[in-house]
Motif scaffolding. Structure first.
Motif, PDB file in Angstrom:
ATOM      1  N   ARG A 216       0.811  -1.210   0.000  1.00  0.00           N
ATOM      2  CA  ARG A 216       0.000   0.000   0.000  1.00  0.00           C
ATOM      3  C   ARG A 216       0.851   1.269   0.000  1.00  0.00           C
ATOM      4  N   ALA A 217       2.053   1.209   0.589  1.00  0.00           N
ATOM      5  CA  ALA A 217       2.878   2.415   0.658  1.00  0.00           C
ATOM      6  C   ALA A 217       3.315   2.891  -0.736  1.00  0.00           C
ATOM      7  N   LEU A 219       2.024   2.142  -3.555  1.00  0.00           N
ATOM      8  CA  LEU A 219       0.807   2.435  -4.316  1.00  0.00           C
ATOM      9  C   LEU A 219       0.258   3.808  -3.947  1.00  0.00           C
ATOM     10  N   LEU A 220       0.281   4.140  -2.664  1.00  0.00           N
ATOM     11  CA  LEU A 220      -0.193   5.443  -2.211  1.00  0.00           C
ATOM     12  C   LEU A 220       0.669   6.568  -2.778  1.00  0.00           C
ATOM     13  N   VAL A 221       1.975   6.349  -2.836  1.00  0.00           N
ATOM     14  CA  VAL A 221       2.876   7.346  -3.417  1.00  0.00           C
ATOM     15  C   VAL A 221       2.507   7.607  -4.878  1.00  0.00           C
ATOM     16  N   GLN A 222       2.308   6.532  -5.641  1.00  0.00           N
ATOM     17  CA  GLN A 222       1.986   6.679  -7.058  1.00  0.00           C
ATOM     18  C   GLN A 222       0.645   7.371  -7.251  1.00  0.00           C
ATOM     19  N   VAL A 223      -0.342   7.037  -6.438  1.00  0.00           N
ATOM     20  CA  VAL A 223      -1.662   7.669  -6.538  1.00  0.00           C
ATOM     21  C   VAL A 223      -1.567   9.161  -6.274  1.00  0.00           C
ATOM     22  N   THR A 224      -0.804   9.551  -5.269  1.00  0.00           N
ATOM     23  CA  THR A 224      -0.664  10.966  -4.932  1.00  0.00           C
ATOM     24  C   THR A 224      -0.022  11.741  -6.073  1.00  0.00           C
ATOM     25  N   GLY A 287       3.386  13.623  -2.557  1.00  0.00           N
ATOM     26  CA  GLY A 287       3.923  12.417  -3.178  1.00  0.00           C
ATOM     27  C   GLY A 287       5.409  12.246  -2.925  1.00  0.00           C
ATOM     28  N   LEU A 290       5.938  11.265   0.728  1.00  0.00           N
ATOM     29  CA  LEU A 290       5.570   9.865   0.926  1.00  0.00           C
ATOM     30  C   LEU A 290       6.642   8.929   0.367  1.00  0.00           C
ATOM     31  N   ARG A 291       7.171   9.286  -0.809  1.00  0.00           N
ATOM     32  CA  ARG A 291       8.212   8.462  -1.413  1.00  0.00           C
ATOM     33  C   ARG A 291       9.457   8.426  -0.533  1.00  0.00           C
TER      34      ARG A 291
END
Length: 300
Positions: A216-217, A219-224, A287, A290-291
């Motif tokens: 999820r981590a 994936l969350l970065v890419q979504v942001t 993003g 988060l990355r």
């Protein structure tokens, strides 16, 4: 004395059970809160969302109300950001356009996630023919510029916000597919995946219970990061007249109107332009943070 010694030994044993990496790694939320830039970006996006939701209560005027006798009026108490070429209040239109700028990326991301995530999970876990075919298909879609693909879809289905964002979402799918596939291939090598399969867990359960929570981590970065790109794509298509249709307000269509009247009102590009800049920048800052947080957790 023996009681104290026993308690100390029990604490030491409990610490030994927990991996040192798990004790050292801070949560993503805590890492985000340690960055002033991330806090500022999140605060701006929250404020923008509140303004978008409460637009009927916050906007000083009807965003579509025209007054041709008050065209290109300057900033005043009645019109905080002036008026446009039809005498409409710019501040009200910027506030209402925030709804489009937040909803449009969600549409494209929903399409991209629905297509890219299941395929990436299955390809990363099972490999084989499906992985090879999905990988080649993603390469093909990645070779097509997002705007060009959106223009092709709009030429067939007609100009509208939904059609444009669905096209952008299809272009997002291979990006999400690659991120999910790569992360899944790493997780698939863990022993708990082999243990789950050994006790008869189905592929669906392995993916949803054991793989998805552990990827999820990234994936969350890419979504942001894709949120900012989707907003730019929507603004670009609306600027070309292929996204939001008049009289509905969009930052892209407002920018186009300001560009067409730049000699009569040279500063009219600022409200919508600054709104686009700040929103995309906020998504990118979140993003990036988060990355960095995910990379720090992996190194620890």
């Amino acid at each position: 004395m023996s009681t104290v010694t026993t308690a100390s030994a029990g604490t030491a044993d409990a610490d030994a059970v927990v991996p040192s990496s798990a004790r050292k790694r801070p949560g993503l939320l805590r890492a985000m809160l340690s960055s002033p830039s991330a806090i500022a970006a999140a605060a701006y996006l929250v404020l923008l969302a509140v303004l978008a939701i409460a637009a009927p209560l916050v906007a000083p005027h009807d965003p579509n109300a025209q007054n041709l006798f008050d065209r290109f009026a300057g900033m005043s108490a009645e019109h905080p950001l002036g008026t446009d070429d039809f005498g409409r209040d710019v501040a009200s239109r910027v506030i209402y356009a925030a709804r489009i700028s937040l909803v449009a990326p969600l549409i494209s991301l929903a399409v991209g996630l629905a297509l890219g995530v299941p395929a990436g999970l299955l390809a990363g876990l099972r490999r084989g023919v499906f992985d090879a075919v999905a990988d080649r298909l993603s390469d093909t879609l990645l070779s097509i510029p997002a705007i060009v693909f959106a223009l092709a879809i709009i030429a067939v289905m007609g100009p509208s916000l939904t059609n444009a964002m669905v096209a952008i979402g299809i272009v997002f799918a291979p990006h999400l597919f690659r991120v999910v596939r790569g992360a899944t291939m790493v997780v698939a090598e863990e022993t708990y995946i082999a243990s789950a399969e050994a006790i008869g867990a189905s592929t669906r359960r392995v993916l949803l219970v054991h793989v998805l929570p552990n990827i999820r981590a990234p994936l969350l970065v890419q979504v942001t990061l894709l949120m900012g790109f989707a907003l730019l794509a929507e603004a670009s298509l609306s600027f070309l007249g292929l996204g939001v249709q008049p009289p509905e307000a969009s930052w892209g269509s407002m920018l186009k109107a300001a560009y067409e009247n730049q000699f009569e009102a040279p500063y009219s590009v600022l409200p919508s332009g600054i709104a686009i800049l700040l929103t995309v920048l906020s998504f990118n800052v979140l993003g990036d943070r988060l990355r960095d947080s995910v990379a720090g957790r992996e190194r620890s």
